[in-house]
Enzyme design. Structure first.
Site, PDB file in Angstrom:
ATOM      1  N   ASN A  95       0.810  -1.215   0.000  1.00 31.98           N
ATOM      2  CA  ASN A  95       0.000   0.000   0.000  1.00 31.98           C
ATOM      3  C   ASN A  95       0.849   1.273   0.000  1.00 31.98           C
ATOM      4  O   ASN A  95       0.404   2.324  -0.483  1.00 31.98           O
ATOM      5  CB  ASN A  95      -0.996  -0.017   1.164  1.00 31.98           C
ATOM      6  CG  ASN A  95      -2.156  -0.951   0.863  1.00 31.98           C
ATOM      7  OD1 ASN A  95      -2.274  -1.452  -0.255  1.00 31.98           O
ATOM      8  ND2 ASN A  95      -3.007  -1.191   1.831  1.00 31.98           N
ATOM      9  N   ARG A 151     -16.930   2.056  17.073  1.00 36.27           N
ATOM     10  CA  ARG A 151     -17.029   0.650  17.512  1.00 36.27           C
ATOM     11  C   ARG A 151     -17.122   0.581  19.039  1.00 36.27           C
ATOM     12  O   ARG A 151     -17.977  -0.119  19.599  1.00 36.27           O
ATOM     13  CB  ARG A 151     -15.805  -0.119  17.002  1.00 36.27           C
ATOM     14  CG  ARG A 151     -15.875  -0.346  15.502  1.00 36.27           C
ATOM     15  CD  ARG A 151     -14.647  -1.055  14.972  1.00 36.27           C
ATOM     16  NE  ARG A 151     -14.854  -1.392  13.553  1.00 36.27           N
ATOM     17  CZ  ARG A 151     -13.876  -1.491  12.662  1.00 36.27           C
ATOM     18  NH1 ARG A 151     -12.619  -1.321  13.014  1.00 36.27           N
ATOM     19  NH2 ARG A 151     -14.148  -1.810  11.406  1.00 36.27           N
ATOM     20  N   HIS A 175      -3.908   3.135  14.734  1.00 34.24           N
ATOM     21  CA  HIS A 175      -5.035   2.288  14.319  1.00 34.24           C
ATOM     22  C   HIS A 175      -4.517   0.858  14.240  1.00 34.24           C
ATOM     23  O   HIS A 175      -4.242   0.335  13.187  1.00 34.24           O
ATOM     24  CB  HIS A 175      -5.504   2.762  12.944  1.00 34.24           C
ATOM     25  CG  HIS A 175      -6.749   2.079  12.458  1.00 34.24           C
ATOM     26  ND1 HIS A 175      -7.873   1.927  13.223  1.00 34.24           N
ATOM     27  CD2 HIS A 175      -7.038   1.535  11.253  1.00 34.24           C
ATOM     28  CE1 HIS A 175      -8.807   1.314  12.505  1.00 34.24           C
ATOM     29  NE2 HIS A 175      -8.328   1.070  11.309  1.00 34.24           N
TER      30      HIS A 175
HETATM   31  N1  APR Z   1      -4.624   3.488  -8.100  1.00 32.74           N
HETATM   32  C1  APR Z   1      -5.960   3.594  -7.965  1.00 32.74           C
HETATM   33  N2  APR Z   1      -6.704   2.628  -7.376  1.00 32.74           N
HETATM   34  C2  APR Z   1      -6.070   1.542  -6.922  1.00 32.74           C
HETATM   35  C3  APR Z   1      -4.677   1.373  -7.037  1.00 32.74           C
HETATM   36  C4  APR Z   1      -3.950   2.411  -7.661  1.00 32.74           C
HETATM   37  N3  APR Z   1      -2.633   2.340  -7.792  1.00 32.74           N
HETATM   38  N4  APR Z   1      -4.346   0.171  -6.484  1.00 32.74           N
HETATM   39  C5  APR Z   1      -5.483  -0.379  -6.054  1.00 32.74           C
HETATM   40  N5  APR Z   1      -6.528   0.433  -6.304  1.00 32.74           N
HETATM   41  C6  APR Z   1      -7.945   0.207  -6.069  1.00 32.74           C
HETATM   42  C7  APR Z   1      -8.374  -1.224  -6.357  1.00 32.74           C
HETATM   43  O1  APR Z   1      -8.491  -1.441  -7.762  1.00 32.74           O
HETATM   44  C8  APR Z   1      -9.689  -1.316  -5.616  1.00 32.74           C
HETATM   45  O2  APR Z   1     -10.800  -0.985  -6.441  1.00 32.74           O
HETATM   46  O3  APR Z   1      -8.278   0.372  -4.683  1.00 32.74           O
HETATM   47  C9  APR Z   1      -9.551  -0.275  -4.497  1.00 32.74           C
HETATM   48  C10 APR Z   1      -9.584  -0.887  -3.126  1.00 32.74           C
HETATM   49  O4  APR Z   1     -10.843  -1.411  -2.930  1.00 32.74           O
HETATM   50  P1  APR Z   1     -11.125  -2.747  -2.105  1.00 32.74           P
HETATM   51  O5  APR Z   1     -10.187  -3.815  -2.553  1.00 32.74           O
HETATM   52  O6  APR Z   1     -12.583  -2.999  -2.126  1.00 32.74           O
HETATM   53  O7  APR Z   1     -10.645  -2.351  -0.619  1.00 32.74           O
HETATM   54  P2  APR Z   1     -11.487  -1.505   0.447  1.00 32.74           P
HETATM   55  O8  APR Z   1     -12.269  -2.418   1.296  1.00 32.74           O
HETATM   56  O9  APR Z   1     -12.179  -0.393  -0.232  1.00 32.74           O
HETATM   57  O10 APR Z   1     -10.292  -0.935   1.358  1.00 32.74           O
HETATM   58  C11 APR Z   1      -9.414   0.050   0.858  1.00 32.74           C
HETATM   59  O11 APR Z   1      -9.103   1.065   3.002  1.00 32.74           O
HETATM   60  O12 APR Z   1      -9.915   0.378   5.056  1.00 32.74           O
HETATM   61  C12 APR Z   1      -8.801   0.391   4.203  1.00 32.74           C
HETATM   62  O13 APR Z   1      -7.583  -1.609   4.781  1.00 32.74           O
HETATM   63  C13 APR Z   1      -8.386  -1.000   3.803  1.00 32.74           C
HETATM   64  O14 APR Z   1      -6.316  -0.352   2.804  1.00 32.74           O
HETATM   65  C14 APR Z   1      -7.651  -0.732   2.528  1.00 32.74           C
HETATM   66  C15 APR Z   1      -8.421   0.437   1.937  1.00 32.74           C
END
Ligand code: APR
Length: 308
Positions: A95, A151, A175
């Site tokens: 990330n 929570r 967190h």
């Molecule tokens: N640029 C743009 N979008 C991206 C990139 C990038 N380089 N890399 C990943 N993504 C997008 C993914 O394609 C995906 O649609 O980020 C989105 C993440 O969505 P989910 O996998 O559904 O994850 P989500 O539950 O939304 O959580 C996102 O928030 O709470 C935190 O721990 C969680 O780090 C995570 C983040």
């Protein structure tokens, strides 16, 4: 003029944030993601709910950062969520690359925006966004405390069978597993919670709060929480856009408060039109302070790994 909000990441958290922002009529929303089609599809679907829900927000999805230009506020949710058995810290390196790359592009097109960071591990990703953006600290705010506190408040309301609206309280620190709920400052309709619940019940609630994210990950199997996280983000956006001067627990860059310098840690702050307008330094007992310092040390370990 309506405000413009970009949500980076059109996944579970990002799309739900967009939905709530539109519902509350907080502004126009651009959803951006690396996946082609997903932000466009979700954006259009949300837009088409407007006539039924009664919102006029313009919502669109894109893969092109030029469309995010001149956003007033950007919510960073891009990245990978946790899988069962994974800690937030396991997400660190993957990330970090995502946040670093996307923040650079965001800043290029929206140099004056306020950033709210949601991507985990939250404190280290907020620090990454702060360093990469070069923004002043009032414009980079991590969302964790509002969620962790919600929570905590939920579990207290449940234990006492009272309205969640009666429960005031907050969680400090990072967190993660070292977060610091402070029962001494928690009250129910003005009554200190320590008068209402025995210590062992409070300890169990604190433990469940610390484990709150993992509890949901374990149910979902793939993916992590998004309804409460998105609600928390939108409470912060509302406080900023409406200049509410609202006191909320958020993750911000400390410059000596609580004896912590050069690190993002969750503390009580005042949110208003300029973003984070004040850090509130409250009195802590030696034990509470030790727990906060321990939590800060855990954040420090992570930021040292990625060198931000
Ligand atoms: N640029 C743009 N979008 C991206 C990139 C990038 N380089 N890399 C990943 N993504 C997008 C993914 O394609 C995906 O649609 O980020 C989105 C993440 O969505 P989910 O996998 O559904 O994850 P989500 O539950 O939304 O959580 C996102 O928030 O709470 C935190 O721990 C969680 O780090 C995570 C983040």
């Amino acid at each position: 003029m309506r405000k413009k909000i970009t949500v980076v990441g059109a996944g579970n958290v990002g799309a739900t944030v967009a939905h709530r922002l539109a519902d509350k009529q907080l502004g126009d929303v651009v959803l951006i993601d690396i996946l082609e089609g997903v932000p466009q599809g979700k954006g259009l679907d949300l837009l088409e709910a407007g006539p039924i829900e009664g919102y006029d927000a313009r919502i669109r999805g894109t893969n092109d950062y030029a469309e995010t230009a001149n956003s007033h506020l950007v919510v960073m949710t891009a990245g990978f969520p946790r899988k069962p058995g994974m800690s937030r810290d396991d997400l660190l390196k993957a990330n970090y690359d995502v946040v670093k790359g996307t923040i650079k592009k965001i800043v290029q097109y929206s140099p004056d925006c306020i950033l709210i960071v949601v991507t985990n591990p939250l404190d280290a990703m907020a620090q990454t966004a702060f360093r990469v953006s070069g923004f002043s600290r009032n414009r980079v705010i991590g969302m964790a405390g509002v969620l962790d506190s919600a929570r905590y408040r939920t579990f207290i309301a449940e234990a006492l069978n009272v309205s969640v609206q009666n429960v005031q309280g907050f969680v400090l620190g990072g967190h993660g597993d070292t977060m610091v709920p402070v029962p001494r400052y928690t009250c129910v309709a003005g009554i200190p919670v320590t008068e209402l619940l025995p210590q062992e019940k409070l300890d169990a609630i604190i433990q469940r709060t610390r484990n709150g994210g993992a509890e949901i990950v374990n149910y979902l199997k793939s993916g992590s929480a998004y309804y409460a996280p998105s609600a928390a983000v939108v409470e912060m956006v509302d406080a900023i856009f409406n200049d509410r001067k609202k006191i909320l627990p958020c993750t911000v860059y400390l410059e000596g408060e609580y004896g912590i310098r050069g690190l993002f840690v969750g503390v009580l702050v005042k949110l208003g039109a300029r973003g984070m307008e004040q850090v509130l330094e409250i009195k802590l007992t030696p034990e509470e302070n030790a727990a906060l310092q321990k939590s800060a040390a855990a954040v420090k370990e992570l930021v040292q790994v990625i060198g931000v």
